[in-house]
Design an enzyme around this catalytic site. Structure first.
Site, PDB file in Angstrom:
ATOM      1  N   LYS A  13       0.829  -1.217   0.000  1.00  0.00           N
ATOM      2  CA  LYS A  13       0.000   0.000   0.000  1.00  0.00           C
ATOM      3  C   LYS A  13       0.863   1.267   0.000  1.00  0.00           C
ATOM      4  CE  LYS A  13      -1.991  -1.138   3.871  1.00  0.00           C
ATOM      5  NZ  LYS A  13      -1.273  -2.417   4.131  1.00  0.00           N
ATOM      6  N   ARG A  88      -9.385   1.068   8.694  1.00  0.00           N
ATOM      7  CA  ARG A  88      -8.960  -0.291   9.030  1.00  0.00           C
ATOM      8  C   ARG A  88     -10.019  -1.022   9.842  1.00  0.00           C
ATOM      9  NH1 ARG A  88      -3.151   0.517   8.780  1.00  0.00           N
ATOM     10  NH2 ARG A  88      -2.046  -1.436   9.029  1.00  0.00           N
ATOM     11  N   ARG A 122      11.482  -5.921   4.794  1.00  0.00           N
ATOM     12  CA  ARG A 122      11.240  -4.469   4.653  1.00  0.00           C
ATOM     13  C   ARG A 122      12.252  -3.672   5.471  1.00  0.00           C
ATOM     14  NH1 ARG A 122       5.339  -2.000   5.493  1.00  0.00           N
ATOM     15  NH2 ARG A 122       5.427  -2.948   7.556  1.00  0.00           N
ATOM     16  N   ARG A 155      11.408  -1.934  11.019  1.00  0.00           N
ATOM     17  CA  ARG A 155      10.373  -1.454  11.928  1.00  0.00           C
ATOM     18  C   ARG A 155      10.202  -2.389  13.121  1.00  0.00           C
ATOM     19  NH1 ARG A 155       5.193   0.194   8.294  1.00  0.00           N
ATOM     20  NH2 ARG A 155       4.176  -0.958   9.984  1.00  0.00           N
ATOM     21  N   ARG A 166      -0.656  -8.831  13.391  1.00  0.00           N
ATOM     22  CA  ARG A 166      -1.239  -7.895  12.415  1.00  0.00           C
ATOM     23  C   ARG A 166      -2.080  -8.624  11.374  1.00  0.00           C
ATOM     24  NH1 ARG A 166       4.157  -5.628  11.016  1.00  0.00           N
ATOM     25  NH2 ARG A 166       3.256  -4.278   9.439  1.00  0.00           N
TER      26      ARG A 166
END
Ligand code: ADP
Ligand code: ADP
Length: 209
Positions: A13, A88, A122, A155, A166
């Site tokens: 996203k 969300r 990531r 992160r 998540r």
């Protein structure tokens, strides 16, 4: 035009929203980036949300809705926006419909296995939010941001346990948002399993339509 990017954590996203924003001039609004900026600057909001975010839980609707409502009233978003990471939950989607108009919802579909591959590789530049992937989108110099040369980080919520949380939060709380927008006939499904350039091309052609 006002666009919402929906999809599981790691679907791309942020990456796609940034590219489409560059291409179209629409403002990129990422609730995750706003929260992380607040955490970095140790604001009152940042202190309130840090633990929840690190664990992969959602920030309460009341806080998040007010934040987005204020952001969408700022001058730089009046020509149109791309929302990345909001709504969300179903209450967030209903609240959004009361203070803004959504023209299109782009749903990025990928498998859980691909989510894990993307999130575990990531790397981000905290100051700008620029996002890389060790394998799929590496920086020119390993571990360093292309623009500033500063170090990249992983992160805190991209560890295995938070990723699992998540994904289940997404299934329980965010999938109802998909049903909500399907009912309103706003969703366009995009297969997000290709390379970054392939997915960008797909989004580019659907926006041209
Ligand atoms: P989200 O905002 O949905 O959590 P990101 O845009 O941060 O997702 O992307 C998650 C990770 O996957 C990043 O490391 C990014 O570089 C990488 N990525 C994004 N899109 C693709 C893609 N189409 N193919 C491979 N990797 C991707
Ligand atoms: P992802 O890469 O998982 O899509 P984001 O950067 O969008 O992550 O969000 C990171 C974290 O910030 C979320 O796991 C959640 O704790 C919090 N957050 C972001 N957007 C929202 C939202 N709309 N409602 C509640 N919490 C949010």
């Amino acid at each position: 035009m006002n666009i919402v990017f929906l999809g599981p954590p790691g679907a791309g996203k942020g990456t796609m929203a940034e590219r489409v924003a560059d291409e179209t001039g629409l403002a990129h609004v990422s609730t995750g980036d706003i929260f992380r900026d607040n955490i970095r600057h140790e604001t009152e909001l940042g202190r309130k949300v840090k633990e929840l975010i690190d664990r992969g839980q959602l920030v309460p609707d009341s806080i998040t809705i007010e934040l987005v409502q204020d952001r969408l009233h700022e001058a730089d978003v009046q020509l149109g926006w791309i929302l990345d990471g909001f709504p969300r939950t179903r209450p967030q989607a209903e609240a959004l419909s009361e203070f803004a108009r959504v023209d299109l919802v782009i749903l990025l579909n990928i498998s859980d296995e691909e989510v894990i591959r993307r999130l575990s590789g990531r790397r981000v530049h905290p100051e700008s939010g620029r996002t890389y992937h060790v394998e799929f989108n590496p920086p020119a110099k390993e571990g360093h941001d292309d623009v500033t040369g500063e170090p990249l980080i992983r992160r805190d919520d991209d560890d295995e346990e938070s990723i699992r949380t998540r994904l289940s939060v997404y299934k329980e709380q965010t999938e109802p948002v998909i049903a909500y927008y399907r009912k309103h006939k706003l969703i366009v499904d995009v297969d997000a399993s290709g390379t970054i350039d392939e997915v960008q091309t797909k989004i580019h052609s659907l926006l041209k339509e």
